[in-house]
Design an enzyme around this catalytic site. Sequence first.
Site, mmCIF file in Angstrom:
data_model
loop_
_atom_site.group_PDB
_atom_site.id
_atom_site.type_symbol
_atom_site.label_atom_id
_atom_site.label_comp_id
_atom_site.label_asym_id
_atom_site.label_seq_id
_atom_site.Cartn_x
_atom_site.Cartn_y
_atom_site.Cartn_z
ATOM 1 C CG HIS A 1 -1.905 1.092 1.305
ATOM 2 N ND1 HIS A 1 -3.101 0.978 1.985
ATOM 3 C CD2 HIS A 1 -1.910 2.351 0.804
ATOM 4 C CE1 HIS A 1 -3.771 2.106 1.900
ATOM 5 N NE2 HIS A 1 -3.061 2.961 1.187
ATOM 6 C CG HIS B 1 -1.380 6.111 -2.671
ATOM 7 N ND1 HIS B 1 -2.535 5.918 -3.399
ATOM 8 C CD2 HIS B 1 -1.655 5.673 -1.413
ATOM 9 C CE1 HIS B 1 -3.466 5.389 -2.620
ATOM 10 N NE2 HIS B 1 -2.954 5.235 -1.404
ATOM 11 C CD GLU C 1 -7.484 6.765 5.057
ATOM 12 O OE1 GLU C 1 -6.441 7.395 5.292
ATOM 13 O OE2 GLU C 1 -7.958 6.640 3.907
#
Length: 336
Positions: free
Chosen positions: A19, A21, A202
């Site tokens: 995970h 970005h 989240e």
Amino acid sequence: MGDPGTLSLIEALPKAELHMHVEGSLEPEHMAELARRNGVSLAFGSVEEIRAAYNFGNLQDFLDLYYQGMSVLLTARDFEDLAMAYFKRCADQNVVYTEIFFDPQGHTDRGLSLEPVMAGLTGAIARARAELDVEVGLIPNFLRHLDEDSALRTYDEMVRYSDQILGFGLDSSELGHPPSKFARVFARAKADGFKLVAHAGEEGPPEYVWDSLDVLGVDRIDHGNRSLEDPALVKRLVADDMALTVCPLSNLRLCGVDAMENHPLRAMLDAGLTVTLNSDDPAYFGGYLMENFTAIDQALEVSRDEMVAIARNGFAASFLSDKAKAERLAAFDATL
């Protein structure tokens, strides 16, 4: 709390990150450098002002800065340089496998075509393998604050690169944008055999995690912190061995937790959930993968065996082929 011996062991072990970005690995110095190189005017007069802007208070403030930072990425060289900077950090931290996210709509919506984006990223991926012995998988994400028709158009563009991507994900502003909003595009991706992931739980409620599982049919949940509010959901996640890509420093910087000592990772482990550790947007959140391991080691009661299990889960929950996964797990166990 904090065991130097455990951290030394984690440093020595091969690791996987699931995970991250790639646009979120744009360090302030690199943002300023690319702005100069491409003649892009930013709202900041110096690297120090950019760094000060990284002190945001919530997810939306972060995303506003994040999308502004993207404006300096214009050419294939820019994307290659950005990705290579992250891959070099992987090599420094013994991260031998990583699955990176990128946001196609974040670039096409500002007038770029996908050609320089993909050329730069795939060029960096080839270099990472050859120069750094780091293997990389690529996952484009749909932006959930945009409509599904935009996601469907993006899907049609991305399938031209199907041999270069692992699957599709869902990210950006969670509140008010349930996963079910993207049921059609995820159904197409699943029918075409792609792996699927989604940010859920989240900021959004446990219902968004349920929808990610039952409506989108994901293979992994990104974040998933608020799953703990629903005992039935926790039971489902455990029964399905559904991995969560947990990002402690991200949760702290975005005020999802008020202190690392209160992070839900400890409760996740106690509940039997499959936890992986990740850096999310490391340039913005103050640390890469090892910094996240250090943070939980210092703040939480996580045993040596649990830390090792978390590291091992990174490979077990990856989208590597069965053969490659078995080889990576065997190498991990041999190092241990």
